[in-house]
Design an enzyme around this catalytic site. Structure first.
Site, PDB file in Angstrom:
ATOM      1  N   ASP A  95      68.944  20.296  38.118  1.00 18.90           N
ATOM      2  CA  ASP A  95      68.418  20.542  36.733  1.00 18.90           C
ATOM      3  C   ASP A  95      66.824  20.561  36.604  1.00 18.90           C
ATOM      4  N   CYS A 149      74.711  41.249  37.857  1.00 21.79           N
ATOM      5  CA  CYS A 149      76.468  41.569  37.691  1.00 21.79           C
ATOM      6  C   CYS A 149      76.483  42.936  37.117  1.00 21.79           C
ATOM      7  N   CYS A 201      80.029  25.343  25.261  1.00 19.91           N
ATOM      8  CA  CYS A 201      80.694  26.627  24.956  1.00 19.91           C
ATOM      9  C   CYS A 201      81.021  27.501  26.322  1.00 19.91           C
ATOM     10  N   CYS A 204      81.288  32.991  27.149  1.00 20.41           N
ATOM     11  CA  CYS A 204      80.556  34.158  27.838  1.00 20.41           C
ATOM     12  C   CYS A 204      81.017  33.832  29.297  1.00 20.41           C
ATOM     13  N   CYS A 208      84.114  36.699  31.557  1.00 17.22           N
ATOM     14  CA  CYS A 208      83.527  37.486  32.597  1.00 17.22           C
ATOM     15  C   CYS A 208      84.592  37.851  33.809  1.00 17.22           C
TER      16      CYS A 208
HETATM   17  C1  B12 Z   1      68.105  24.519  29.121  1.00 18.54           C
HETATM   18  C2  B12 Z   1      69.548  24.694  29.712  1.00 18.54           C
HETATM   19  C3  B12 Z   1      70.191  24.858  28.838  1.00 18.54           C
HETATM   20  C4  B12 Z   1      70.136  25.427  27.431  1.00 18.54           C
HETATM   21  C5  B12 Z   1      69.568  26.917  27.516  1.00 18.54           C
HETATM   22  C6  B12 Z   1      70.231  27.854  28.675  1.00 18.54           C
HETATM   23  C7  B12 Z   1      69.281  29.022  29.062  1.00 18.54           C
HETATM   24  N1  B12 Z   1      70.113  30.063  29.817  1.00 18.54           N
HETATM   25  O1  B12 Z   1      68.383  29.229  28.896  1.00 18.54           O
HETATM   26  C8  B12 Z   1      71.499  25.462  26.850  1.00 18.54           C
HETATM   27  C9  B12 Z   1      71.592  24.285  26.187  1.00 18.54           C
HETATM   28  C10 B12 Z   1      71.850  26.609  25.912  1.00 18.54           C
HETATM   29  C11 B12 Z   1      72.375  25.461  28.038  1.00 18.54           C
HETATM   30  C12 B12 Z   1      73.574  25.983  28.035  1.00 18.54           C
HETATM   31  C13 B12 Z   1      74.668  25.977  29.057  1.00 18.54           C
HETATM   32  N2  B12 Z   1      74.146  25.538  30.497  1.00 18.54           N
HETATM   33 CO1  B12 Z   1      72.478  24.898  30.898  1.00 18.54          CO
HETATM   34  N3  B12 Z   1      70.981  24.642  31.560  1.00 18.54           N
HETATM   35  C14 B12 Z   1      69.827  24.640  31.027  1.00 18.54           C
HETATM   36  C15 B12 Z   1      68.671  24.235  32.178  1.00 18.54           C
HETATM   37  C16 B12 Z   1      68.482  22.570  32.190  1.00 18.54           C
HETATM   38  C17 B12 Z   1      67.419  24.965  32.029  1.00 18.54           C
HETATM   39  C18 B12 Z   1      67.554  26.193  32.009  1.00 18.54           C
HETATM   40  C19 B12 Z   1      66.152  26.869  31.482  1.00 18.54           C
HETATM   41  O2  B12 Z   1      65.127  26.335  31.160  1.00 18.54           O
HETATM   42  N4  B12 Z   1      66.159  28.427  31.297  1.00 18.54           N
HETATM   43  C20 B12 Z   1      64.810  28.948  30.992  1.00 18.54           C
HETATM   44  C21 B12 Z   1      65.100  30.306  31.309  1.00 18.54           C
HETATM   45  C22 B12 Z   1      63.825  31.211  30.964  1.00 18.54           C
HETATM   46  O3  B12 Z   1      65.216  30.748  32.681  1.00 18.54           O
HETATM   47  P1  B12 Z   1      66.613  30.643  33.507  1.00 18.54           P
HETATM   48  O4  B12 Z   1      67.648  30.924  32.525  1.00 18.54           O
HETATM   49  O5  B12 Z   1      66.632  29.352  34.175  1.00 18.54           O
HETATM   50  O6  B12 Z   1      66.455  31.735  34.466  1.00 18.54           O
HETATM   51  C23 B12 Z   1      66.655  32.982  34.276  1.00 18.54           C
HETATM   52  C24 B12 Z   1      65.288  34.021  34.272  1.00 18.54           C
HETATM   53  O7  B12 Z   1      64.214  33.236  34.999  1.00 18.54           O
HETATM   54  C25 B12 Z   1      65.828  35.362  34.597  1.00 18.54           C
HETATM   55  N5  B12 Z   1      64.983  36.113  35.446  1.00 18.54           N
HETATM   56  C26 B12 Z   1      63.516  35.774  35.851  1.00 18.54           C
HETATM   57  N6  B12 Z   1      63.184  36.753  36.783  1.00 18.54           N
HETATM   58  C27 B12 Z   1      64.218  37.417  37.016  1.00 18.54           C
HETATM   59  C28 B12 Z   1      64.592  38.381  38.054  1.00 18.54           C
HETATM   60  C29 B12 Z   1      65.522  38.913  37.955  1.00 18.54           C
HETATM   61  C30 B12 Z   1      65.775  40.220  39.204  1.00 18.54           C
HETATM   62  C31 B12 Z   1      66.690  38.866  37.316  1.00 18.54           C
HETATM   63  C32 B12 Z   1      68.001  39.351  37.242  1.00 18.54           C
HETATM   64  C33 B12 Z   1      66.461  37.725  36.415  1.00 18.54           C
HETATM   65  C34 B12 Z   1      65.391  37.159  36.329  1.00 18.54           C
HETATM   66  O8  B12 Z   1      67.011  35.180  35.284  1.00 18.54           O
HETATM   67  C35 B12 Z   1      67.214  33.921  35.427  1.00 18.54           C
HETATM   68  C36 B12 Z   1      68.646  33.395  35.439  1.00 18.54           C
HETATM   69  O9  B12 Z   1      69.376  33.935  34.412  1.00 18.54           O
HETATM   70  C37 B12 Z   1      69.486  24.515  33.269  1.00 18.54           C
HETATM   71  C38 B12 Z   1      69.069  23.862  34.618  1.00 18.54           C
HETATM   72  C39 B12 Z   1      68.120  24.476  35.350  1.00 18.54           C
HETATM   73  N7  B12 Z   1      67.127  23.952  35.868  1.00 18.54           N
HETATM   74  O10 B12 Z   1      68.175  25.904  35.541  1.00 18.54           O
HETATM   75  C40 B12 Z   1      71.016  24.397  33.062  1.00 18.54           C
HETATM   76  C41 B12 Z   1      71.911  25.176  33.687  1.00 18.54           C
HETATM   77  C42 B12 Z   1      71.456  26.834  33.373  1.00 18.54           C
HETATM   78  N8  B12 Z   1      73.060  25.113  32.650  1.00 18.54           N
HETATM   79  C43 B12 Z   1      74.195  25.068  33.316  1.00 18.54           C
HETATM   80  C44 B12 Z   1      75.494  25.336  32.400  1.00 18.54           C
HETATM   81  C45 B12 Z   1      76.638  24.756  33.103  1.00 18.54           C
HETATM   82  C46 B12 Z   1      75.550  25.672  30.992  1.00 18.54           C
HETATM   83  C47 B12 Z   1      76.600  25.790  30.195  1.00 18.54           C
HETATM   84  C48 B12 Z   1      77.602  26.888  30.854  1.00 18.54           C
HETATM   85  C49 B12 Z   1      77.096  24.511  29.696  1.00 18.54           C
HETATM   86  C50 B12 Z   1      78.468  24.804  28.718  1.00 18.54           C
HETATM   87  N9  B12 Z   1      79.622  25.016  29.019  1.00 18.54           N
HETATM   88  O11 B12 Z   1      78.129  24.815  27.402  1.00 18.54           O
HETATM   89  C51 B12 Z   1      75.855  26.706  28.961  1.00 18.54           C
HETATM   90  C52 B12 Z   1      75.848  27.893  29.352  1.00 18.54           C
HETATM   91  C53 B12 Z   1      75.137  28.859  28.361  1.00 18.54           C
HETATM   92  C54 B12 Z   1      74.394  30.236  28.939  1.00 18.54           C
HETATM   93  N10 B12 Z   1      74.989  31.321  29.002  1.00 18.54           N
HETATM   94  O12 B12 Z   1      73.459  29.886  29.554  1.00 18.54           O
HETATM   95  C55 B12 Z   1      74.130  25.400  34.804  1.00 18.54           C
HETATM   96  C56 B12 Z   1      74.371  26.797  34.952  1.00 18.54           C
HETATM   97  C57 B12 Z   1      75.070  26.980  36.489  1.00 18.54           C
HETATM   98  C58 B12 Z   1      75.212  28.378  36.643  1.00 18.54           C
HETATM   99  N11 B12 Z   1      76.274  28.775  37.298  1.00 18.54           N
HETATM  100  O13 B12 Z   1      74.269  29.221  36.642  1.00 18.54           O
HETATM  101  C59 B12 Z   1      72.627  24.965  34.976  1.00 18.54           C
HETATM  102  C60 B12 Z   1      72.184  25.579  36.111  1.00 18.54           C
HETATM  103  C61 B12 Z   1      72.593  23.342  35.303  1.00 18.54           C
HETATM  104  C62 B12 Z   1      73.052  23.203  36.835  1.00 18.54           C
HETATM  105  N12 B12 Z   1      72.152  22.410  37.326  1.00 18.54           N
HETATM  106  O14 B12 Z   1      73.848  23.485  37.077  1.00 18.54           O
HETATM  107  N13 B12 Z   1      71.862  25.029  29.055  1.00 18.54           N
HETATM  108  S1  SF4 Z   2      80.837  39.551  31.357  1.00 16.10           S
HETATM  109 FE1  SF4 Z   2      79.927  38.755  33.348  1.00 16.10          FE
HETATM  110  S2  SF4 Z   2      79.650  40.826  34.331  1.00 16.10           S
HETATM  111 FE2  SF4 Z   2      80.097  41.221  32.249  1.00 16.10          FE
HETATM  112  S3  SF4 Z   2      77.808  41.455  31.624  1.00 16.10           S
HETATM  113 FE3  SF4 Z   2      78.353  39.516  31.155  1.00 16.10          FE
HETATM  114  S4  SF4 Z   2      77.800  38.050  33.148  1.00 16.10           S
HETATM  115 FE4  SF4 Z   2      77.786  40.542  33.436  1.00 16.10          FE
HETATM  116  S1  SF4 Z   3      78.953  32.520  24.422  1.00 15.46           S
HETATM  117 FE1  SF4 Z   3      77.518  31.703  26.006  1.00 15.46          FE
HETATM  118  S2  SF4 Z   3      75.341  32.660  25.002  1.00 15.46           S
HETATM  119 FE2  SF4 Z   3      77.005  32.680  23.372  1.00 15.46          FE
HETATM  120  S3  SF4 Z   3      77.097  30.865  22.392  1.00 15.46           S
HETATM  121 FE3  SF4 Z   3      78.772  30.565  23.903  1.00 15.46          FE
HETATM  122  S4  SF4 Z   3      77.561  29.645  25.706  1.00 15.46           S
HETATM  123 FE4  SF4 Z   3      75.866  30.255  24.203  1.00 15.46          FE
END
Ligand code: B12
Ligand code: SF4
Ligand code: SF4
Length: 263
Positions: A95, A149, A201, A204, A208
Protein backbone atom coordinates in the site's frame (compact mmCIF):
# COMPACT_ATOMS: atom_id res chain seq x y z
CA UNK A 1 19.92 -14.92 -5.76
CA UNK A 2 16.56 -14.78 -7.54
CA UNK A 3 15.98 -18.45 -6.84
CA UNK A 4 16.63 -17.84 -3.13
CA UNK A 5 14.09 -14.99 -3.02
CA UNK A 6 11.49 -16.98 -4.93
CA UNK A 7 12.00 -19.99 -2.66
CA UNK A 8 11.48 -17.84 0.45
CA UNK A 9 8.25 -16.43 -1.00
CA UNK A 10 7.07 -19.83 -2.26
CA UNK A 11 7.51 -21.10 1.25
CA UNK A 12 4.84 -18.56 2.24
CA UNK A 13 2.54 -19.85 -0.56
CA UNK A 14 3.37 -16.74 -2.64
CA UNK A 15 3.88 -17.99 -6.15
CA UNK A 16 3.06 -15.03 -8.39
CA UNK A 17 6.31 -13.10 -8.21
CA UNK A 18 7.89 -10.61 -10.63
CA UNK A 19 11.11 -8.61 -10.57
CA UNK A 20 11.83 -5.24 -12.09
CA UNK A 21 14.61 -2.66 -12.24
CA UNK A 22 13.80 0.45 -10.19
CA UNK A 23 14.33 2.63 -13.24
CA UNK A 24 11.36 0.91 -14.91
CA UNK A 25 9.09 1.66 -11.91
CA UNK A 26 6.82 4.67 -11.46
CA UNK A 27 8.10 6.35 -8.29
CA UNK A 28 5.11 7.85 -6.52
CA UNK A 29 6.69 8.64 -3.17
CA UNK A 30 10.37 9.52 -3.36
CA UNK A 31 10.40 10.48 0.33
CA UNK A 32 10.01 6.89 1.52
CA UNK A 33 12.34 5.35 -1.06
CA UNK A 34 15.24 3.78 0.88
CA UNK A 35 18.67 4.90 -0.25
CA UNK A 36 20.57 2.60 -2.58
CA UNK A 37 17.54 0.66 -3.83
CA UNK A 38 18.05 -0.70 -7.34
CA UNK A 39 15.28 -3.24 -7.90
CA UNK A 40 11.78 -4.25 -6.90
CA UNK A 41 10.19 -7.63 -6.33
CA UNK A 42 6.42 -7.52 -6.82
CA UNK A 43 4.05 -10.23 -5.69
CA UNK A 44 0.34 -11.04 -5.61
CA UNK A 45 -1.57 -12.26 -2.59
CA UNK A 46 -4.70 -14.08 -3.79
CA UNK A 47 -7.47 -13.75 -1.23
CA UNK A 48 -10.71 -15.10 -2.70
CA UNK A 49 -11.60 -18.57 -1.45
CA UNK A 50 -15.23 -18.97 -2.51
CA UNK A 51 -17.62 -17.51 -5.04
CA UNK A 52 -20.94 -16.97 -3.33
CA UNK A 53 -23.76 -14.49 -3.39
CA UNK A 54 -23.39 -12.84 -0.03
CA UNK A 55 -26.22 -10.65 1.21
CA UNK A 56 -24.70 -8.97 4.25
CA UNK A 57 -23.10 -6.09 2.32
CA UNK A 58 -19.45 -6.86 3.11
CA UNK A 59 -16.94 -7.13 0.28
CA UNK A 60 -14.51 -10.02 0.08
CA UNK A 61 -11.45 -8.10 1.34
CA UNK A 62 -13.41 -7.06 4.44
CA UNK A 63 -14.27 -10.65 5.43
CA UNK A 64 -10.69 -11.68 5.98
CA UNK A 65 -7.90 -10.45 8.23
CA UNK A 66 -6.52 -7.11 7.10
CA UNK A 67 -3.81 -7.51 4.45
CA UNK A 68 -1.70 -4.87 6.22
CA UNK A 69 -1.57 -7.20 9.20
CA UNK A 70 -0.68 -10.12 6.94
CA UNK A 71 2.10 -8.22 5.21
CA UNK A 72 3.69 -6.90 8.40
CA UNK A 73 3.75 -10.44 9.84
CA UNK A 74 5.10 -11.72 6.52
CA UNK A 75 7.89 -9.14 6.43
CA UNK A 76 8.84 -9.95 10.02
CA UNK A 77 9.35 -13.55 8.92
CA UNK A 78 11.04 -13.12 5.56
CA UNK A 79 13.09 -9.92 5.34
CA UNK A 80 15.84 -11.03 7.70
CA UNK A 81 16.03 -14.37 5.95
CA UNK A 82 16.38 -12.60 2.57
CA UNK A 83 19.09 -10.31 3.98
CA UNK A 84 21.13 -13.10 5.55
CA UNK A 85 20.79 -15.59 2.71
CA UNK A 86 21.76 -13.11 -0.05
CA UNK A 87 23.92 -10.47 1.66
CA UNK A 88 21.73 -7.69 0.19
CA UNK A 89 19.20 -5.50 2.01
CA UNK A 90 15.44 -5.89 1.50
CA UNK A 91 12.62 -3.50 2.46
CA UNK A 92 8.96 -4.59 2.50
CA UNK A 93 5.95 -2.49 1.44
CA UNK A 94 2.25 -2.96 0.94
CA UNK A 95 0.00 0.00 0.00
CA UNK A 96 2.36 2.72 1.16
CA UNK A 97 5.04 1.85 -1.33
CA UNK A 98 7.40 4.33 -2.98
CA UNK A 99 6.44 2.75 -6.32
CA UNK A 100 3.10 2.21 -8.05
CA UNK A 101 2.67 -1.51 -7.35
CA UNK A 102 -0.16 -2.04 -9.87
CA UNK A 103 1.88 -0.66 -12.78
CA UNK A 104 5.01 -2.52 -11.61
CA UNK A 105 3.10 -5.82 -11.48
CA UNK A 106 1.89 -5.25 -15.04
CA UNK A 107 5.38 -4.31 -16.23
CA UNK A 108 6.76 -7.52 -14.70
CA UNK A 109 4.36 -9.40 -16.98
CA UNK A 110 2.25 -10.83 -14.14
CA UNK A 111 -1.02 -9.59 -15.64
CA UNK A 112 -2.93 -6.64 -17.06
CA UNK A 113 -4.40 -3.32 -15.89
CA UNK A 114 -8.20 -3.27 -15.90
CA UNK A 115 -10.49 -0.44 -16.91
CA UNK A 116 -11.70 -0.62 -13.28
CA UNK A 117 -8.13 0.51 -12.41
CA UNK A 118 -7.25 -2.79 -10.73
CA UNK A 119 -4.36 -5.07 -11.50
CA UNK A 120 -5.61 -8.39 -12.91
CA UNK A 121 -3.25 -11.29 -12.36
CA UNK A 122 -3.00 -13.83 -15.20
CA UNK A 123 -3.75 -16.71 -12.84
CA UNK A 124 -5.79 -15.34 -9.93
CA UNK A 125 -7.60 -12.42 -11.57
CA UNK A 126 -8.07 -9.16 -9.67
CA UNK A 127 -8.95 -10.61 -6.25
CA UNK A 128 -5.30 -10.26 -5.25
CA UNK A 129 -3.53 -7.79 -2.99
CA UNK A 130 -0.16 -6.50 -4.09
CA UNK A 131 3.04 -6.25 -2.11
CA UNK A 132 6.54 -5.11 -3.00
CA UNK A 133 10.00 -5.74 -1.63
CA UNK A 134 12.68 -3.26 -2.66
CA UNK A 135 16.36 -4.17 -2.61
CA UNK A 136 19.83 -2.81 -3.28
CA UNK A 137 20.58 -5.94 -5.32
CA UNK A 138 20.79 -5.43 -9.07
CA UNK A 139 18.32 -7.49 -11.06
CA UNK A 140 18.32 -7.80 -14.85
CA UNK A 141 15.33 -5.83 -15.98
CA UNK A 142 12.83 -7.69 -18.07
CA UNK A 143 10.17 -4.99 -17.96
CA UNK A 144 7.51 -5.28 -20.63
CA UNK A 145 4.92 -2.88 -22.00
CA UNK A 146 1.82 -2.51 -19.83
CA UNK A 147 -1.06 -4.50 -21.26
CA UNK A 148 -4.57 -3.22 -20.71
CA UNK A 149 -7.63 -5.43 -20.27
CA UNK A 150 -9.90 -6.31 -23.18
CA UNK A 151 -11.95 -3.23 -22.36
CA UNK A 152 -15.32 -4.98 -22.56
CA UNK A 153 -16.92 -2.16 -20.54
CA UNK A 154 -18.83 -4.50 -18.19
CA UNK A 155 -17.35 -2.87 -15.09
CA UNK A 156 -18.26 0.59 -16.36
CA UNK A 157 -21.90 -0.40 -16.96
CA UNK A 158 -22.14 -2.35 -13.70
CA UNK A 159 -20.64 0.34 -11.45
CA UNK A 160 -23.71 1.59 -9.58
CA UNK A 161 -22.50 5.14 -9.19
CA UNK A 162 -20.60 5.91 -12.38
CA UNK A 163 -17.25 5.94 -10.58
CA UNK A 164 -15.18 4.44 -13.41
CA UNK A 165 -14.18 7.34 -15.62
CA UNK A 166 -11.84 7.79 -18.58
CA UNK A 167 -9.29 9.16 -16.10
CA UNK A 168 -9.49 6.41 -13.47
CA UNK A 169 -11.66 6.00 -10.40
CA UNK A 170 -13.64 8.98 -9.15
CA UNK A 171 -13.21 8.49 -5.40
CA UNK A 172 -16.08 10.80 -4.57
CA UNK A 173 -18.39 8.38 -6.38
CA UNK A 174 -16.82 5.02 -5.57
CA UNK A 175 -19.06 3.19 -3.09
CA UNK A 176 -16.06 1.51 -1.52
CA UNK A 177 -14.69 4.95 -0.58
CA UNK A 178 -18.12 6.22 0.47
CA UNK A 179 -18.71 3.20 2.72
CA UNK A 180 -15.49 4.09 4.56
CA UNK A 181 -16.42 7.75 5.12
CA UNK A 182 -17.28 8.78 8.68
CA UNK A 183 -19.70 11.54 7.75
CA UNK A 184 -21.97 10.60 4.90
CA UNK A 185 -24.63 12.74 3.28
CA UNK A 186 -28.20 11.43 3.19
CA UNK A 187 -27.77 10.89 -0.54
CA UNK A 188 -24.64 8.79 0.03
CA UNK A 189 -26.42 6.70 2.67
CA UNK A 190 -29.31 6.20 0.26
CA UNK A 191 -26.94 5.05 -2.51
CA UNK A 192 -25.23 2.55 -0.20
CA UNK A 193 -28.60 1.27 0.93
CA UNK A 194 -29.85 0.88 -2.63
CA UNK A 195 -26.84 -1.26 -3.48
CA UNK A 196 -26.67 -3.11 -0.16
CA UNK A 197 -23.14 -1.97 0.66
CA UNK A 198 -21.82 -1.98 4.23
CA UNK A 199 -18.06 -2.12 3.69
CA UNK A 200 -16.15 -2.13 0.37
CA UNK A 201 -17.53 -2.92 -3.05
CA UNK A 202 -16.74 -5.83 -5.37
CA UNK A 203 -19.15 -5.08 -8.21
CA UNK A 204 -16.58 -4.02 -10.84
CA UNK A 205 -14.54 -7.14 -10.06
CA UNK A 206 -17.43 -9.59 -9.95
CA UNK A 207 -18.59 -8.76 -13.49
CA UNK A 208 -15.11 -8.84 -15.00
CA UNK A 209 -14.61 -11.74 -17.44
CA UNK A 210 -11.03 -12.26 -16.24
CA UNK A 211 -12.37 -13.23 -12.81
CA UNK A 212 -14.74 -15.84 -14.25
CA UNK A 213 -11.81 -18.02 -15.27
CA UNK A 214 -9.48 -17.07 -12.43
CA UNK A 215 -8.10 -19.68 -10.06
CA UNK A 216 -9.47 -19.64 -6.51
CA UNK A 217 -6.71 -20.77 -4.24
CA UNK A 218 -6.00 -18.09 -1.67
CA UNK A 219 -3.12 -17.69 0.71
CA UNK A 220 -4.24 -20.08 3.54
CA UNK A 221 -4.19 -17.20 6.06
CA UNK A 222 -7.03 -15.46 4.18
CA UNK A 223 -9.10 -18.62 3.83
CA UNK A 224 -8.74 -19.41 7.53
CA UNK A 225 -9.75 -15.94 8.70
CA UNK A 226 -12.80 -15.50 6.43
CA UNK A 227 -16.17 -14.74 8.01
CA UNK A 228 -19.02 -15.91 5.78
CA UNK A 229 -21.82 -13.90 7.38
CA UNK A 230 -21.53 -10.62 9.26
CA UNK A 231 -24.37 -8.82 11.00
CA UNK A 232 -24.84 -6.35 13.84
CA UNK A 233 -24.80 -8.88 16.73
CA UNK A 234 -21.66 -10.43 15.25
CA UNK A 235 -19.82 -7.09 15.15
CA UNK A 236 -21.06 -6.17 18.62
CA UNK A 237 -19.83 -9.43 20.10
CA UNK A 238 -16.33 -9.27 18.62
CA UNK A 239 -13.58 -8.62 21.14
CA UNK A 240 -11.54 -5.49 20.53
CA UNK A 241 -8.58 -7.66 19.62
CA UNK A 242 -10.51 -9.68 17.03
CA UNK A 243 -12.32 -6.62 15.61
CA UNK A 244 -8.99 -4.86 15.06
CA UNK A 245 -7.76 -7.69 12.85
CA UNK A 246 -10.23 -6.79 10.08
CA UNK A 247 -9.89 -3.97 7.56
CA UNK A 248 -13.29 -2.53 8.54
CA UNK A 249 -11.89 -1.71 11.98
CA UNK A 250 -9.70 1.20 10.98
CA UNK A 251 -12.23 3.93 11.69
CA UNK A 252 -13.77 2.28 14.74
CA UNK A 253 -16.77 0.06 15.46
CA UNK A 254 -19.42 2.79 15.36
CA UNK A 255 -19.09 3.47 11.63
CA UNK A 256 -19.51 -0.25 10.79
CA UNK A 257 -22.56 -0.53 13.06
CA UNK A 258 -24.05 2.69 11.62
CA UNK A 259 -23.54 1.37 8.09
CA UNK A 260 -25.33 -1.87 8.97
CA UNK A 261 -28.14 0.16 10.56
CA UNK A 262 -29.03 2.24 7.56
CA UNK A 263 -28.70 -0.59 5.01
C1 B12 B 1 -6.62 4.86 -2.23
C2 B12 B 1 -6.98 3.45 -2.58
C3 B12 B 1 -8.33 3.16 -2.79
C4 B12 B 1 -9.38 4.25 -2.99
C5 B12 B 1 -9.19 4.80 -4.43
C6 B12 B 1 -9.00 3.68 -5.49
C7 B12 B 1 -8.32 4.08 -6.80
N1 B12 B 1 -8.37 3.16 -7.74
O1 B12 B 1 -7.75 5.14 -6.98
C8 B12 B 1 -10.70 3.46 -2.76
C9 B12 B 1 -11.12 3.59 -1.31
C10 B12 B 1 -11.85 3.85 -3.66
C11 B12 B 1 -10.23 2.02 -3.00
C12 B12 B 1 -11.10 0.99 -3.29
C13 B12 B 1 -10.69 -0.29 -3.55
N2 B12 B 1 -9.48 -0.81 -3.34
CO1 B12 B 1 -7.94 0.26 -2.96
N3 B12 B 1 -6.34 1.19 -2.77
C14 B12 B 1 -6.00 2.46 -2.66
C15 B12 B 1 -4.48 2.63 -2.58
C16 B12 B 1 -4.08 2.72 -1.10
C17 B12 B 1 -3.90 3.79 -3.38
C18 B12 B 1 -4.45 3.90 -4.80
C19 B12 B 1 -4.09 5.21 -5.41
O2 B12 B 1 -3.47 6.06 -4.83
N4 B12 B 1 -4.47 5.47 -6.62
C20 B12 B 1 -4.08 6.69 -7.29
C21 B12 B 1 -4.31 6.51 -8.75
C22 B12 B 1 -4.02 7.80 -9.50
O3 B12 B 1 -3.38 5.62 -9.27
P1 B12 B 1 -3.52 4.07 -9.32
O4 B12 B 1 -4.94 3.63 -9.41
O5 B12 B 1 -2.70 3.51 -8.22
O6 B12 B 1 -2.73 3.71 -10.64
C23 B12 B 1 -3.32 3.82 -11.92
C24 B12 B 1 -2.80 4.98 -12.74
O7 B12 B 1 -1.46 5.13 -12.41
C25 B12 B 1 -3.02 4.47 -14.18
N5 B12 B 1 -1.87 4.62 -15.09
C26 B12 B 1 -0.82 5.46 -15.00
N6 B12 B 1 0.00 5.28 -16.01
C27 B12 B 1 -0.53 4.32 -16.78
C28 B12 B 1 -0.05 3.77 -17.95
C29 B12 B 1 -0.81 2.77 -18.58
C30 B12 B 1 -0.31 2.20 -19.85
C31 B12 B 1 -2.03 2.34 -18.00
C32 B12 B 1 -2.84 1.28 -18.64
C33 B12 B 1 -2.49 2.89 -16.79
C34 B12 B 1 -1.73 3.90 -16.22
O8 B12 B 1 -3.24 3.04 -14.02
C35 B12 B 1 -2.88 2.66 -12.73
C36 B12 B 1 -3.51 1.37 -12.31
O9 B12 B 1 -4.89 1.41 -12.41
C37 B12 B 1 -4.02 1.28 -3.23
C38 B12 B 1 -2.64 0.81 -2.81
C39 B12 B 1 -1.61 1.30 -3.79
N7 B12 B 1 -0.51 1.71 -3.28
O10 B12 B 1 -1.83 1.28 -5.00
C40 B12 B 1 -5.15 0.32 -2.82
C41 B12 B 1 -5.51 -0.80 -3.82
C42 B12 B 1 -5.57 -0.23 -5.20
N8 B12 B 1 -6.84 -1.17 -3.41
C43 B12 B 1 -7.07 -2.40 -3.51
C44 B12 B 1 -8.35 -2.98 -3.34
C45 B12 B 1 -8.43 -4.49 -3.12
C46 B12 B 1 -9.50 -2.17 -3.38
C47 B12 B 1 -10.97 -2.63 -3.49
C48 B12 B 1 -11.19 -3.85 -4.40
C49 B12 B 1 -11.52 -2.90 -2.06
C50 B12 B 1 -13.01 -3.14 -2.04
N9 B12 B 1 -13.46 -4.37 -2.25
O11 B12 B 1 -13.76 -2.22 -1.81
C51 B12 B 1 -11.63 -1.34 -4.05
C52 B12 B 1 -11.62 -1.33 -5.59
C53 B12 B 1 -12.06 -0.02 -6.19
C54 B12 B 1 -11.44 0.21 -7.57
N10 B12 B 1 -12.16 -0.16 -8.61
O12 B12 B 1 -10.31 0.68 -7.65
C55 B12 B 1 -5.84 -3.19 -3.96
C56 B12 B 1 -6.02 -3.57 -5.43
C57 B12 B 1 -5.26 -4.82 -5.83
C58 B12 B 1 -5.35 -4.99 -7.34
N11 B12 B 1 -5.61 -6.23 -7.74
O13 B12 B 1 -5.16 -4.07 -8.09
C59 B12 B 1 -4.71 -2.16 -3.70
C60 B12 B 1 -3.53 -2.16 -4.71
C61 B12 B 1 -4.17 -2.40 -2.27
C62 B12 B 1 -3.16 -3.54 -2.22
N12 B12 B 1 -2.00 -3.29 -1.64
O14 B12 B 1 -3.38 -4.64 -2.68
N13 B12 B 1 -8.91 1.91 -2.91
S1 SF4 C 1 -14.91 -5.75 -16.84
FE1 SF4 C 1 -12.75 -6.36 -16.72
S2 SF4 C 1 -12.16 -6.73 -18.85
FE2 SF4 C 1 -14.07 -5.58 -18.92
S3 SF4 C 1 -13.41 -3.43 -19.07
FE3 SF4 C 1 -13.70 -3.87 -16.90
S4 SF4 C 1 -11.67 -4.47 -16.13
FE4 SF4 C 1 -11.63 -4.62 -18.37
S1 SF4 D 1 -18.13 -0.92 -8.95
FE1 SF4 D 1 -15.94 -0.54 -8.54
S2 SF4 D 1 -15.60 1.63 -9.04
FE2 SF4 D 1 -17.83 1.28 -8.88
S3 SF4 D 1 -18.38 1.81 -6.81
FE3 SF4 D 1 -17.94 -0.40 -6.78
S4 SF4 D 1 -15.71 -0.56 -6.32
FE4 SF4 D 1 -16.12 1.58 -6.86
Amino acid sequence: MLDTIKAILNNECITRVGMIDLKDCDIINQRILPEGVKSAIIFCLPYRSVIENTTDGFSEYARIYDYHKFSSELYNRILNEMNTKTGYTFYGFCDHSPINEKLAAAKCGLGVIGRNSLFIDDVYGSFVFLGSVLTDAEIDSNACEIIQCINCGKCVSACPNGAITEHGIDRTKCLSAISQKKNKSDEEKETLKRHNIVWGCDICQSVCPYNQKAKILPIPYFKKTRISFIDKPFIEKMTVEEFNKYAFSYKGRKIVLDNIDFI
